[in-house]
Motif scaffolding. Structure first.
Motif, PDB file in Angstrom:
ATOM      1  N   ARG A  83       0.634  -1.094  -0.059  1.00 56.26           N
ATOM      2  CA  ARG A  83      -0.009  -0.088  -0.117  1.00 56.26           C
ATOM      3  C   ARG A  83       0.945   1.205   0.054  1.00 56.26           C
ATOM      4  O   ARG A  83       0.568   2.186  -0.717  1.00 56.26           O
ATOM      5  N   ALA A  84       1.905   1.452   0.808  1.00 52.88           N
ATOM      6  CA  ALA A  84       2.844   2.601   0.934  1.00 52.88           C
ATOM      7  C   ALA A  84       3.525   2.777  -0.503  1.00 52.88           C
ATOM      8  O   ALA A  84       3.460   3.991  -0.776  1.00 52.88           O
ATOM      9  N   LEU A 119       0.647   4.231  -2.795  1.00 46.30           N
ATOM     10  CA  LEU A 119       0.573   5.666  -2.469  1.00 46.30           C
ATOM     11  C   LEU A 119       1.429   6.493  -3.253  1.00 46.30           C
ATOM     12  O   LEU A 119       1.145   7.569  -3.829  1.00 46.30           O
ATOM     13  N   ASP A 146      -7.242   5.369  -1.744  1.00 43.65           N
ATOM     14  CA  ASP A 146      -5.899   5.564  -1.726  1.00 43.65           C
ATOM     15  C   ASP A 146      -5.779   7.333  -1.696  1.00 43.65           C
ATOM     16  O   ASP A 146      -5.250   7.698  -1.028  1.00 43.65           O
ATOM     17  N   ASP A 202      -7.038   8.563   1.292  1.00 41.23           N
ATOM     18  CA  ASP A 202      -5.997   8.591   2.363  1.00 41.23           C
ATOM     19  C   ASP A 202      -4.894   9.570   2.195  1.00 41.23           C
ATOM     20  O   ASP A 202      -4.600  10.047   3.057  1.00 41.23           O
ATOM     21  N   LEU A 203      -4.502  10.026   0.835  1.00 47.17           N
ATOM     22  CA  LEU A 203      -3.577  10.839   0.811  1.00 47.17           C
ATOM     23  C   LEU A 203      -3.999  12.244   1.081  1.00 47.17           C
ATOM     24  O   LEU A 203      -3.365  12.894   1.582  1.00 47.17           O
ATOM     25  N   ALA A 250      -6.097  12.630   3.492  1.00 51.55           N
ATOM     26  CA  ALA A 250      -6.141  12.856   4.754  1.00 51.55           C
ATOM     27  C   ALA A 250      -4.890  13.027   5.388  1.00 51.55           C
ATOM     28  O   ALA A 250      -4.786  13.578   6.552  1.00 51.55           O
ATOM     29  N   GLN A 251      -3.870  12.669   4.726  1.00 50.00           N
ATOM     30  CA  GLN A 251      -2.567  12.818   5.052  1.00 50.00           C
ATOM     31  C   GLN A 251      -1.689  14.236   4.820  1.00 50.00           C
ATOM     32  O   GLN A 251      -0.700  14.592   4.661  1.00 50.00           O
ATOM     33  N   ARG A 252      -2.735  14.979   4.249  1.00 48.06           N
ATOM     34  CA  ARG A 252      -2.462  16.580   3.942  1.00 48.06           C
ATOM     35  C   ARG A 252      -1.838  16.597   2.637  1.00 48.06           C
ATOM     36  O   ARG A 252      -0.826  17.504   2.103  1.00 48.06           O
ATOM     37  N   VAL A 253      -1.816  15.604   1.696  1.00 53.53           N
ATOM     38  CA  VAL A 253      -1.269  15.602   0.412  1.00 53.53           C
ATOM     39  C   VAL A 253      -2.234  16.386  -0.240  1.00 53.53           C
ATOM     40  O   VAL A 253      -3.262  15.894  -0.598  1.00 53.53           O
TER      41      VAL A 253
END
Length: 235
Positions: free
Chosen positions: A3-4, A7, A40, A43-44, A46-49
């Motif tokens: 997964r990493a 992303l 995905d 999620d990005l 949410a991680q402030r990307v």
């Protein structure tokens, strides 16, 4: 694919595109479902990307976003090595040295686990053709003039050895196995022309600008090449 890694690859896909990329396109390249891509991307975000867009329209990555530039995958390292090998053997002296410096810089910053891919690569670039004939124009300076949008006066020998004097607007340098080509707008012919670097007997780098943004001139040249190709195919 982990997964990493997935992303990271989504970010890379968005970084290299100048237009919105759809979930279907991303899914096709990564060989996953569109549902996985939607999850995905969420999620990005949410991680402030700074990914912008939505399903059905496509996604883009904010130009301000940056990552550590040498977070390279093994395939990316091998691609860099392969390209640098070719440039070191076929490019002009300035580019050849730059290719060697590039590999040295990559070697100094990549993780230890990736260094064997550089020191003992599993790929190689080798041409079966002889090296190009010596250039009679300073290619490093030509690249500078391309970037700055300046004109060059050249004395050129055509395929029959007939001399001619041209004022050209340099657009792009093409590095082929057996020669180097300069694509340019020719003021004499009022058209795009291609000049072999080994047939340029003399060059004067003028301070005059041609007044067209280099990127715009390059787009016009590409459009002209496409139209010529299409016209030739239609015959």
């Amino acid at each position: 694919m982990r997964r990493a890694d997935r992303l990271f690859q989504i970010i890379q896909i968005l970084r290299r595109s100048s237009r919105p990329v759809t979930a279907a396109e991303i899914a096709g390249e990564l060989e996953v479902s569109q549902r996985t891509v939607y999850r995905d991307v969420a999620d990005l975000i949410a991680q402030r990307v700074p990914v912008q867009g939505e399903a059905g329209f496509g996604y883009i990555l904010d130009d301000a976003f940056d990552m550590p530039p040498l977070m390279l995958t093994p395939d990316e390292v091998e691609a860099a090595v392969l390209g640098a090998q070719w440039v070191a053997s076929r490019g002009d002296p300035v580019l050849a040295n730059a290719a060697r410096d590039l590999i040295a810089k990559i070697t100094s910053v990549v993780p230890d686990r990736l260094r064997p891919l550089i020191a003992d690569p599993a790929i190689a670039a080798r041409s079966t053709k002889p090296p190009p004939m010596p250039d009679r124009i300073d290619l490093a300076r030509t690249r500078e003039w391309i970037r700055e949008g300046r004109k060059i006066a050249i004395d050129y020998l055509d395929q029959h050895g007939e001399p001619t004097r041209r004022i050209v607007w340099p657009i792009i340098l093409g590095f082929l196995d057996d020669t180097r080509m300069l694509a340019a707008w020719c003021e004499l012919r009022q058209d795009f022309r291609h000049f072999r670097a080994d047939r340029i007997s003399a060059a004067t780098f003028l301070e005059d600008g041609h007044g067209v943004r280099p990127a715009t001139l390059r787009q016009r040249w590409k459009r002209d090449m496409t139209e010529r190709h299409q016209a030739g195919s239609a015959r």
